[in-house]
Design a protein around this motif. Structure first.
Motif, PDB file in Angstrom:
ATOM      1  N   ILE A   1      -2.116  66.116   1.510  1.00 44.55           N
ATOM      2  CA  ILE A   1      -2.719  64.437   2.325  1.00 44.55           C
ATOM      3  C   ILE A   1      -1.427  63.793   0.925  1.00 44.55           C
ATOM      4  O   ILE A   1      -1.195  63.266   1.539  1.00 44.55           O
ATOM      5  CB  ILE A   1      -4.083  64.654   2.044  1.00 44.55           C
TER       6      ILE A   1
ATOM      7  N   PHE B   1      -1.464  55.970   7.741  1.00 46.65           N
ATOM      8  CA  PHE B   1      -2.714  57.284   8.426  1.00 46.65           C
ATOM      9  C   PHE B   1      -2.596  58.747   7.298  1.00 46.65           C
ATOM     10  O   PHE B   1      -1.606  58.656   6.983  1.00 46.65           O
ATOM     11  CB  PHE B   1      -2.770  57.043   9.803  1.00 46.65           C
TER      12      PHE B   1
ATOM     13  N   LEU C   1      -4.853  62.773   7.318  1.00 50.70           N
ATOM     14  CA  LEU C   1      -5.452  63.377   8.047  1.00 50.70           C
ATOM     15  C   LEU C   1      -6.027  64.478   7.710  1.00 50.70           C
ATOM     16  O   LEU C   1      -5.219  65.560   6.995  1.00 50.70           O
ATOM     17  CB  LEU C   1      -5.057  63.887   9.900  1.00 50.70           C
TER      18      LEU C   1
ATOM     19  N   GLN D   1      -4.998  68.633  11.209  1.00 52.06           N
ATOM     20  CA  GLN D   1      -3.102  68.868  11.913  1.00 52.06           C
ATOM     21  C   GLN D   1      -2.649  69.777  12.455  1.00 52.06           C
ATOM     22  O   GLN D   1      -3.147  70.730  12.897  1.00 52.06           O
ATOM     23  CB  GLN D   1      -2.509  68.529  10.466  1.00 52.06           C
ATOM     24  N   ARG D   2      -1.176  69.493  13.619  1.00 51.00           N
ATOM     25  CA  ARG D   2      -0.838  70.050  14.323  1.00 51.00           C
ATOM     26  C   ARG D   2      -1.367  70.195  15.259  1.00 51.00           C
ATOM     27  O   ARG D   2      -1.672  71.478  16.263  1.00 51.00           O
ATOM     28  CB  ARG D   2      -0.606  71.206  13.813  1.00 51.00           C
ATOM     29  N   GLN D   3      -2.509  68.999  16.042  1.00 57.49           N
ATOM     30  CA  GLN D   3      -3.186  68.930  16.837  1.00 57.49           C
ATOM     31  C   GLN D   3      -3.104  67.994  17.946  1.00 57.49           C
ATOM     32  O   GLN D   3      -3.610  67.177  18.765  1.00 57.49           O
ATOM     33  CB  GLN D   3      -5.090  69.261  16.735  1.00 57.49           C
ATOM     34  N   GLY D   4      -2.330  67.297  17.096  1.00 63.62           N
ATOM     35  CA  GLY D   4      -2.197  65.797  17.860  1.00 63.62           C
ATOM     36  C   GLY D   4      -2.906  64.904  18.155  1.00 63.62           C
ATOM     37  O   GLY D   4      -2.671  63.835  18.696  1.00 63.62           O
TER      38      GLY D   4
ATOM     39  N   MET E   1      -3.896  62.895  15.724  1.00 66.30           N
ATOM     40  CA  MET E   1      -2.756  61.417  15.150  1.00 66.30           C
ATOM     41  C   MET E   1      -1.868  61.113  15.434  1.00 66.30           C
ATOM     42  O   MET E   1      -1.734  60.012  15.525  1.00 66.30           O
ATOM     43  CB  MET E   1      -2.219  62.237  13.260  1.00 66.30           C
ATOM     44  N   THR E   2      -0.836  61.517  16.299  1.00 66.42           N
ATOM     45  CA  THR E   2      -0.069  60.875  17.526  1.00 66.42           C
ATOM     46  C   THR E   2      -1.349  60.673  18.635  1.00 66.42           C
ATOM     47  O   THR E   2      -1.152  59.160  18.792  1.00 66.42           O
ATOM     48  CB  THR E   2       0.328  61.596  18.739  1.00 66.42           C
TER      49      THR E   2
ATOM     50  N   ASN F   1       9.064  64.121   4.549  1.00 70.84           N
ATOM     51  CA  ASN F   1       7.013  64.168   5.022  1.00 70.84           C
ATOM     52  C   ASN F   1       7.744  64.325   6.932  1.00 70.84           C
ATOM     53  O   ASN F   1       7.487  62.911   7.778  1.00 70.84           O
ATOM     54  CB  ASN F   1       6.989  63.033   5.009  1.00 70.84           C
TER      55      ASN F   1
ATOM     56  N   SER G   1       5.039  63.385   9.740  1.00 70.16           N
ATOM     57  CA  SER G   1       4.844  61.719   9.912  1.00 70.16           C
ATOM     58  C   SER G   1       6.376  61.437  10.959  1.00 70.16           C
ATOM     59  O   SER G   1       6.436  60.826  11.297  1.00 70.16           O
ATOM     60  CB  SER G   1       4.926  61.113   8.668  1.00 70.16           C
TER      61      SER G   1
ATOM     62  N   ARG H   1       7.274  62.740  12.745  1.00 71.04           N
ATOM     63  CA  ARG H   1       7.683  63.130  14.300  1.00 71.04           C
ATOM     64  C   ARG H   1       6.871  62.683  14.425  1.00 71.04           C
ATOM     65  O   ARG H   1       6.653  62.260  16.343  1.00 71.04           O
ATOM     66  CB  ARG H   1       7.308  65.032  14.129  1.00 71.04           C
TER      67      ARG H   1
ATOM     68  N   LYS I   1       8.093  60.674  18.263  1.00 67.49           N
ATOM     69  CA  LYS I   1       7.410  61.105  19.169  1.00 67.49           C
ATOM     70  C   LYS I   1       6.832  59.917  20.362  1.00 67.49           C
ATOM     71  O   LYS I   1       6.657  59.577  21.614  1.00 67.49           O
ATOM     72  CB  LYS I   1       6.418  61.792  19.355  1.00 67.49           C
TER      73      LYS I   1
HETATM   74  C1  LIG Z   1       1.496  62.803   9.378  1.00 70.41           C
HETATM   75  C2  LIG Z   1      -0.087  63.940   9.716  1.00 70.41           C
HETATM   76  C3  LIG Z   1      -1.227  62.261   9.419  1.00 70.41           C
HETATM   77  C4  LIG Z   1       0.051  63.481  10.733  1.00 70.41           C
HETATM   78  O1  LIG Z   1      -1.487  63.930  11.426  1.00 70.41           O
HETATM   79  P1  LIG Z   1      -1.227  65.556  12.547  1.00 70.41           P
HETATM   80  O2  LIG Z   1      -2.295  65.343  13.272  1.00 70.41           O
HETATM   81  O3  LIG Z   1      -0.317  66.289  12.406  1.00 70.41           O
HETATM   82  O4  LIG Z   1      -0.283  65.013  13.714  1.00 70.41           O
HETATM   83  P2  LIG Z   1       0.617  64.931  15.188  1.00 70.41           P
HETATM   84  O5  LIG Z   1      -0.063  66.406  15.260  1.00 70.41           O
HETATM   85  O6  LIG Z   1      -0.209  64.303  15.808  1.00 70.41           O
HETATM   86  O7  LIG Z   1       2.114  65.386  15.283  1.00 70.41           O
HETATM   87  C5  LIG Z   1       2.495  66.112  13.990  1.00 70.41           C
HETATM   88  C6  LIG Z   1       3.780  66.950  14.575  1.00 70.41           C
HETATM   89  O8  LIG Z   1       4.651  66.814  13.856  1.00 70.41           O
HETATM   90  C7  LIG Z   1       4.600  68.327  13.629  1.00 70.41           C
HETATM   91  N1  LIG Z   1       4.801  69.018  11.790  1.00 70.41           N
HETATM   92  C8  LIG Z   1       3.796  68.737  11.467  1.00 70.41           C
HETATM   93  N2  LIG Z   1       4.024  69.212   9.778  1.00 70.41           N
HETATM   94  C9  LIG Z   1       4.890  70.227   9.983  1.00 70.41           C
HETATM   95  C10 LIG Z   1       6.680  70.401   9.211  1.00 70.41           C
HETATM   96  N3  LIG Z   1       5.833  70.637   8.183  1.00 70.41           N
HETATM   97  N4  LIG Z   1       8.093  70.275   9.371  1.00 70.41           N
HETATM   98  C11 LIG Z   1       8.026  69.970  10.425  1.00 70.41           C
HETATM   99  N5  LIG Z   1       7.410  69.559  11.646  1.00 70.41           N
HETATM  100  C12 LIG Z   1       5.723  69.512  12.048  1.00 70.41           C
HETATM  101  C13 LIG Z   1       3.627  68.730  14.238  1.00 70.41           C
HETATM  102  O9  LIG Z   1       4.411  69.806  14.773  1.00 70.41           O
HETATM  103  C14 LIG Z   1       3.984  67.482  15.300  1.00 70.41           C
HETATM  104  O10 LIG Z   1       4.290  67.097  15.845  1.00 70.41           O
HETATM  105  P3  LIG Z   1       5.215  68.077  17.583  1.00 70.41           P
HETATM  106  O11 LIG Z   1       4.053  67.465  18.494  1.00 70.41           O
HETATM  107  O12 LIG Z   1       6.132  68.054  18.440  1.00 70.41           O
HETATM  108  O13 LIG Z   1       4.506  69.396  17.835  1.00 70.41           O
HETATM  109  C15 LIG Z   1      -0.759  64.506   8.721  1.00 70.41           C
HETATM  110  O14 LIG Z   1       0.699  65.462   8.051  1.00 70.41           O
HETATM  111  C16 LIG Z   1      -1.190  64.181   7.818  1.00 70.41           C
HETATM  112  O15 LIG Z   1      -2.219  63.440   7.206  1.00 70.41           O
HETATM  113  N6  LIG Z   1      -0.105  64.267   6.246  1.00 70.41           N
HETATM  114  C17 LIG Z   1      -0.744  64.046   4.831  1.00 70.41           C
HETATM  115  C18 LIG Z   1      -0.753  61.790   5.193  1.00 70.41           C
HETATM  116  C19 LIG Z   1       0.729  61.302   5.151  1.00 70.41           C
HETATM  117  O16 LIG Z   1       1.439  62.129   4.698  1.00 70.41           O
HETATM  118  N7  LIG Z   1       0.478  60.126   6.302  1.00 70.41           N
HETATM  119  C20 LIG Z   1       1.471  59.837   6.108  1.00 70.41           C
HETATM  120  C21 LIG Z   1       2.325  58.805   4.978  1.00 70.41           C
HETATM  121  S1  LIG Z   1       4.143  58.548   5.753  1.00 70.41           S
END
Ligand SMILES: CC(C)(COP(=O)(O)OP(=O)(O)OC[C@H]1O[C@@H](n2cnc3c(N)ncnc32)[C@H](O)[C@@H]1OP(=O)(O)O)[C@@H](O)C(=O)NCCC(=O)NCCS
Length: 189
Positions: A32, A97, A99, A104-107, A109-110, A137, A140, A142, A146
């Motif tokens: 995170i 943000f 999560l 994660q990766r379930q859409g 945060m989008t 990152n 983030s 992505r 999106k």
């Molecule tokens: C950034 C973050 C909030 C995304 O949350 P999430 O609920 O997983 O986001 P979503 O599922 O809505 O979308 C993530 C997208 O990134 C993609 N993705 C996730 N990890 C990835 C990776 N390592 N490489 C490439 N794409 C990646 C997912 O496949 C998805 O894309 P898709 O819908 O086209 O498949 C989460 O990864 C997080 O909490 N990260 C740590 C905290 C952070 O970095 N915050 C942002 C600071 S700028």
């Protein structure tokens, strides 16, 4: 008064001091924090969430400079799985943000961002949203891609994991409304 938000799968609740123990239990994980700005203390102290709420988030919510919500699954509303925040007065950082990696990766945060963007543009009346992030990152980036954001600046910044290439992404109110209208027409087609 900052309202609660509801989306298809989520409940967004304004942060409160009582959230500290749950945030303390979920937030301090390398996955995170590694790409968060270096202002996040690391190693995270045992009273990190409590201090953050008392000294940063809650005063910002009082003064209107920050809007912070905990993120919960609508089906499990007692459990905090992340946070999202809006900062309408900042120049280059209007949204942040995180999560729980287990969700994660379930859409999700989008989905939270779509609600937050609506609040930012339609309720707060802001005209431009900028979101900074580490170039590495990808998740983030992505989320921004999106939802029609544009990369407007690259540079370097200090993150919890050190100095890294950084980016600023931008979205205007007009672009957000056009993006939503396009999605609606595709969904209705
Ligand atoms: C950034 C973050 C909030 C995304 O949350 P999430 O609920 O997983 O986001 P979503 O599922 O809505 O979308 C993530 C997208 O990134 C993609 N993705 C996730 N990890 C990835 C990776 N390592 N490489 C490439 N794409 C990646 C997912 O496949 C998805 O894309 P898709 O819908 O086209 O498949 C989460 O990864 C997080 O909490 N990260 C740590 C905290 C952070 O970095 N915050 C942002 C600071 S700028």
């Amino acid at each position: 008064m900052i309202p609660e938000g509801r989306t298809e799968h989520l409940l967004l609740k304004p942060l409160a001091l009582a959230d500290a123990p749950q945030i303390q239990a979920v937030f301090p994980h390398w996955e995170i924090v590694k790409y968060l700005a270096a202002v996040v203390p690391w190693p995270y102290p045992p009273d990190g969430a409590d201090r953050y709420l008392r000294e940063v988030a809650l005063p910002a919510m009082e003064s209107g400079s920050g809007y912070h919500w905990s993120i919960r699954l609508a089906a499990q509303p007692a459990q905090i799985i992340g946070c999202i925040a809006l900062f309408p007065n900042n120049e280059n950082e209007n949204r942040g943000f995180w999560l729980d990696p287990r969700h994660q990766r379930q859409g999700l945060m989008t989905e939270a961002c779509a609600w937050a963007n609506d609040y930012y543009f339609n309720v707060l009346g802001a005209q431009r949203l900028r979101a900074p992030k580490a170039a590495a990152n990808l998740a983030s980036r992505r989320v921004s891609e999106k939802q029609g954001m544009r990369l407007i600046h690259t540079g370097e910044k200090d993150y919890v994991s050190g100095r890294l290439p950084s980016e600023i992404w931008e979205l205007t109110a007009e672009e957000w409304r056009a993006w939503k209208a396009r999605r609606k027409s595709v969904a209705g087609a």
